[in-house]
Design an enzyme around this catalytic site. Structure first.
Site, mmCIF file in Angstrom:
data_model
loop_
_atom_site.group_PDB
_atom_site.id
_atom_site.type_symbol
_atom_site.label_atom_id
_atom_site.label_comp_id
_atom_site.label_asym_id
_atom_site.label_seq_id
_atom_site.Cartn_x
_atom_site.Cartn_y
_atom_site.Cartn_z
ATOM 1 N N GLY A 173 0.853 -1.185 0.000
ATOM 2 C CA GLY A 173 0.000 0.000 0.000
ATOM 3 C C GLY A 173 0.884 1.229 0.000
ATOM 4 N N GLN A 177 3.246 9.962 1.107
ATOM 5 C CA GLN A 177 4.517 9.243 1.246
ATOM 6 C C GLN A 177 5.492 9.569 0.113
ATOM 7 O OE1 GLN A 177 2.528 5.221 2.111
ATOM 8 N NE2 GLN A 177 4.407 5.100 3.309
ATOM 9 N N CYS A 192 5.766 -0.056 7.682
ATOM 10 C CA CYS A 192 5.465 1.050 6.782
ATOM 11 C C CYS A 192 6.710 1.380 5.970
ATOM 12 C CB CYS A 192 5.036 2.254 7.612
ATOM 13 S SG CYS A 192 4.631 3.699 6.632
ATOM 14 N N LEU A 193 6.517 1.638 4.694
ATOM 15 C CA LEU A 193 7.649 1.981 3.830
ATOM 16 C C LEU A 193 8.333 3.269 4.301
ATOM 17 C CD1 LEU A 193 6.080 1.205 0.333
ATOM 18 C CD2 LEU A 193 7.755 -0.175 1.576
ATOM 19 N N HIS A 216 -4.564 1.830 7.640
ATOM 20 C CA HIS A 216 -3.190 2.338 7.700
ATOM 21 C C HIS A 216 -2.968 3.438 6.654
ATOM 22 C CE1 HIS A 216 1.356 1.488 7.950
ATOM 23 N NE2 HIS A 216 1.236 2.239 6.869
ATOM 24 N N GLU A 217 -3.411 3.182 5.421
ATOM 25 C CA GLU A 217 -3.174 4.149 4.335
ATOM 26 C C GLU A 217 -4.000 5.420 4.521
ATOM 27 O OE1 GLU A 217 -0.669 3.668 2.661
ATOM 28 O OE2 GLU A 217 -0.458 1.526 2.996
ATOM 29 N N HIS A 260 -2.457 7.832 6.784
ATOM 30 C CA HIS A 260 -1.394 8.660 6.191
ATOM 31 C C HIS A 260 -1.956 9.984 5.661
ATOM 32 C CE1 HIS A 260 2.325 6.370 6.222
ATOM 33 N NE2 HIS A 260 1.749 5.290 5.726
HETATM 34 NI NI NI Z 1 2.595 3.359 5.735
#
Ligand code: NI
Length: 175
Positions: free
Chosen positions: A46, A51, A97-98, A139-140, A143
């Protein structure tokens, strides 16, 4: 299409609230294509627009096809997503998370959510998700409001560092 640099947790842009998308044009389409390419090249499941430094309410989600979760393999592109219903039932599960590499946490999330959004043409869509897919959507969407999963940990003991060897374990989730 281009792979974009993924911002890391100390970047103040990740803490901003993203803006609602109002124009469903080629710029949005190009953003989504870059997000999908960036997510795939980072082996993420995701990605949210902030991000990559774009403060617009857009997320992409794709669980690998080999996952047994509902929705696995499907690419979800959600513009202006909103959780309109969340189950009272919640469960703890592992997240990463990235933008927060090397950390995983056990985070409590609603087991089921209903998400209303628009597609890249502006057409309204609604998705009911449960289990892991519901977790990734939550989660997304966080963000887009400047919230990282580490903020949702019930305490520091719920977060842990992972070694590169550990990253191949199924507990790790990059989103
Ligand atoms: Ni994330």
């Amino acid at each position: 299409m281009a792979t974009r640099r993924i911002l890391l947790a100390d970047d103040p842009l990740l803490r901003k609230k993203s803006k609602k998308v109002k124009q469903f044009d080629g710029t949005l389409q190009a953003l989504v294509e870059d997000m999908v390419e960036t997510m795939h090249s980072a082996n993420g499941i995701g990605l949210a627009a902030p991000q990559i430094g774009v403060l617009q309410r857009v997320i992409v989600v794709q669980l690998p096809e080999e996952y047994e979760d509902a929705g696995a393999g499907t690419l979800y592109t959600l513009v202006n997503p909103q959780i309109v219903k969340a189950s009272r039932e919640r469960e703890a599960g592992n997240e990463g998370c990235l933008s927060v590499p090397g950390i995983v946490g056990e985070i409590e999330r609603a087991c089921q959510v209903t998400v209303k959004a628009q597609n890249t043409k502006g057409k309204p869509i609604q998705i009911h998700a449960e289990g892991f897919l519901a977790r990734v959507f939550q989660h997304e969407i966080d963000h887009l409001d400047g919230i990282l999963f580490i903020d949702r940990a019930a305490g520091p003991e719920k977060l842990r560092r992972v070694t590169p060897e550990g990253e191949s374990q199924p507990l790790d989730i990059a989103a």
